[in-house]
Design an enzyme around this catalytic site. Sequence first.
Site, short mmCIF file in Angstrom:
data_model
loop_
_atom_site.label_atom_id
_atom_site.label_comp_id
_atom_site.label_asym_id
_atom_site.label_seq_id
_atom_site.Cartn_x
_atom_site.Cartn_y
_atom_site.Cartn_z
N HIS A 17 43.09 41.69 38.76
CA HIS A 17 42.97 41.90 37.31
C HIS A 17 43.66 43.21 36.90
O HIS A 17 44.37 43.26 35.90
CB HIS A 17 41.50 42.01 36.90
CG HIS A 17 40.70 40.75 37.08
ND1 HIS A 17 39.51 40.71 37.78
CD2 HIS A 17 40.91 39.47 36.67
CE1 HIS A 17 39.03 39.49 37.76
NE2 HIS A 17 39.86 38.71 37.10
N ARG A 90 48.17 33.19 39.37
CA ARG A 90 48.24 33.49 40.80
C ARG A 90 49.10 32.48 41.55
O ARG A 90 49.90 32.83 42.39
CB ARG A 90 46.83 33.49 41.41
CG ARG A 90 46.00 34.67 40.97
CD ARG A 90 44.58 34.50 41.35
NE ARG A 90 43.99 33.36 40.67
CZ ARG A 90 42.71 33.11 40.59
NH1 ARG A 90 41.85 33.89 41.18
NH2 ARG A 90 42.25 32.07 39.93
N SER A 127 37.46 36.86 41.87
CA SER A 127 36.14 37.51 41.82
C SER A 127 35.15 36.76 42.69
O SER A 127 34.32 37.37 43.37
CB SER A 127 35.62 37.54 40.38
OG SER A 127 36.48 38.28 39.57
#
Length: 162
Positions: A17, A90, A127
């Site tokens: 991030h 990504r 995450s």
Amino acid sequence: MRRAVCPGSFDPVTNGHVDVITRAAALYDELVVAVLVNPGKAGLFDVDERMALLREATADLPNVTVDSFTGLLVQWCTAHDVPVIVKGLRAVGDFEYELQMAQMNRELAGVETLFVPTAPQVGHLSSSLVKQISAFGGDVSHLVPPGVNSRLVARREREGES
Ligand code: PNS
């Protein structure tokens, strides 16, 4: 004044991030990082903690602020006069859903989406993986900002004691 928003759950913020936020901040005069408040989904960190960790992680970026939102992202964009959403991509796996959301957000409110390909060194990061690795005692200090790592370690130690 060029303004953009970088939205997400950020539970918690990772180095992936931070890579996207840093690069987006270089492209706009003001960048708001907006944390989704999702009443139907309790996260590991509550929204205030996520925002505090984001503020800490972006403290060296003077044009970045942190906010939270509920409901539709485009409603927040319209209310705050922010015409661009920045998203990190990504891998191809991210693309299909992100494209669909980008097209829908433009249709709903004319809000454009800018995709930033993540740096290859952080392209495998998420995450949820970070939380899983940390919960089982793995070291994530190279994957997240220092403040996030210390919170994760403290939480694991607390849970180990109970
Ligand atoms: O970090 P995440 O969980 O991938 O972030 C997803 C997020 C928060 C950006 C996305 O779910 C979102 O924009 N949610 C708000 C609700 C919304 O606007 N839905 C319609 C999308 S077309």
